[in-house]
Design an enzyme around this catalytic site. Structure first.
Site, short mmCIF file in Angstrom:
data_model
loop_
_atom_site.label_atom_id
_atom_site.label_comp_id
_atom_site.label_asym_id
_atom_site.label_seq_id
_atom_site.Cartn_x
_atom_site.Cartn_y
_atom_site.Cartn_z
N SER A 104 0.80 -1.22 0.00
CA SER A 104 0.00 0.00 0.00
C SER A 104 0.83 1.27 0.00
O SER A 104 0.37 2.32 -0.45
CB SER A 104 -0.94 0.01 1.21
OG SER A 104 -0.21 -0.13 2.42
N GLY B 286 -2.08 -4.06 0.98
CA GLY B 286 -2.21 -5.26 1.79
C GLY B 286 -1.30 -6.40 1.38
O GLY B 286 -1.32 -7.47 2.00
N ASN C 4 3.70 -5.46 5.70
CA ASN C 4 2.51 -6.15 6.20
C ASN C 4 2.87 -7.44 6.92
O ASN C 4 2.20 -7.84 7.88
CB ASN C 4 1.54 -6.44 5.05
CG ASN C 4 0.88 -5.17 4.54
OD1 ASN C 4 0.34 -4.39 5.31
ND2 ASN C 4 0.94 -4.95 3.24
N ASP D 115 -4.49 7.25 9.72
CA ASP D 115 -4.23 5.91 10.27
C ASP D 115 -2.83 5.79 10.87
O ASP D 115 -2.50 4.78 11.48
CB ASP D 115 -4.45 4.83 9.21
CG ASP D 115 -3.54 4.98 8.00
OD1 ASP D 115 -2.57 5.77 8.05
OD2 ASP D 115 -3.80 4.32 6.98
N HIS E 236 0.01 5.33 6.46
CA HIS E 236 0.14 5.58 5.03
C HIS E 236 0.44 7.04 4.70
O HIS E 236 -0.10 7.94 5.33
CB HIS E 236 -1.14 5.14 4.30
CG HIS E 236 -1.41 3.68 4.42
ND1 HIS E 236 -2.26 3.15 5.38
CD2 HIS E 236 -0.91 2.63 3.73
CE1 HIS E 236 -2.29 1.84 5.27
NE2 HIS E 236 -1.47 1.49 4.27
#
Length: 205
Positions: free
Chosen positions: A33, A70, A99, A180, A183
């Site tokens: 991502s 992801g 991830n 978040d 990102h």
């Protein structure tokens, strides 16, 4: 005589086209991502930013974003054969592992996946660059250090360029990180492009 000259001109034109095509370099970004542009449009990603810059400054380099939000090293390994077959790249920038780390995957498995990705690419004559990846400090100092060291060891063992983690400085600026806390924002994308550009240009040349 006219037919001869016409055929000669067509032949020379064909040679120029062949040389032009063969001179092009394809660079594929295989990432998660952070490169796919989570929460952003594709036109806002750092990959798209580099593509726009290189249209004029390095028109012989074609950068392709094969990143998926992801994505894990296992997923990247599973997709790799199709990516290589479709794009036939000269160079591959691997930005995977984040991830895996956030999900606490076994580091030996992550290491194995990265090595297999590199092996498959190198077996097809593809030049590889590996991004350093880090996990947040709340995952514990010991795990964070082991995780970071893993990338260094893989790069050294496979003799590929280890490219510093582009989020290390970005993450300290609240304006460059989405709500978040992970990102990068649209405003951060040109900064990431600035950081990665010299490394990726060298990889593609």
């Amino acid at each position: 005589m006219k037919n001869f000259l016409l055929k000669t001109c067509l032949f020379l034109a064909l040679l120029l086209v062949i040389r032009s095509v063969s001179a092009n370099v394809s660079l594929v970004v295989l990432g998660d991502s952070l490169s796919a542009g989570y929460g952003l449009s594709q036109e806002q990603t750092w990959v798209a930013e580099l593509d726009r810059r290189w249209e004029s400054s390095h028109p012989d380099i074609n950068i392709i974003n094969a990143s998926i939000s992801g994505e894990t090293t296992r997923g990247g390994l599973r997709r790799l054969e199709g990516v290589l077959e479709r794009h036939k790249p000269d160079a591959l920038f691997i930005e995977l592992g984040g991830n895996d780390g956030l999900r606490g995957f076994d580091l030996n498995t992550v290491r194995s996946n990265l090595k297999q990705i590199i092996d498959q690419a190198q077996q097809q004559g593809v030049k590889v660059g590996l991004s350093q990846v880090m996990v947040p400090p709340n995952y514990g100092q010991r795990f964070a250090e082991q995780f970071q060291k893993m990338f260094e060891e893989v790069a050294e063992e496979k003799n590929v360029t280890l490219i510093p983690f582009f989020m290390e400085e970005i993450a300290t600026n609240a304006d460059y990180v989405q709500d978040d806390g992970i990102h990068p924002t649209a405003e951060a994308q040109p900064k990431i492009a600035d950081f990665l550009e010299p490394y990726l240009l060298k990889l593609a040349q």
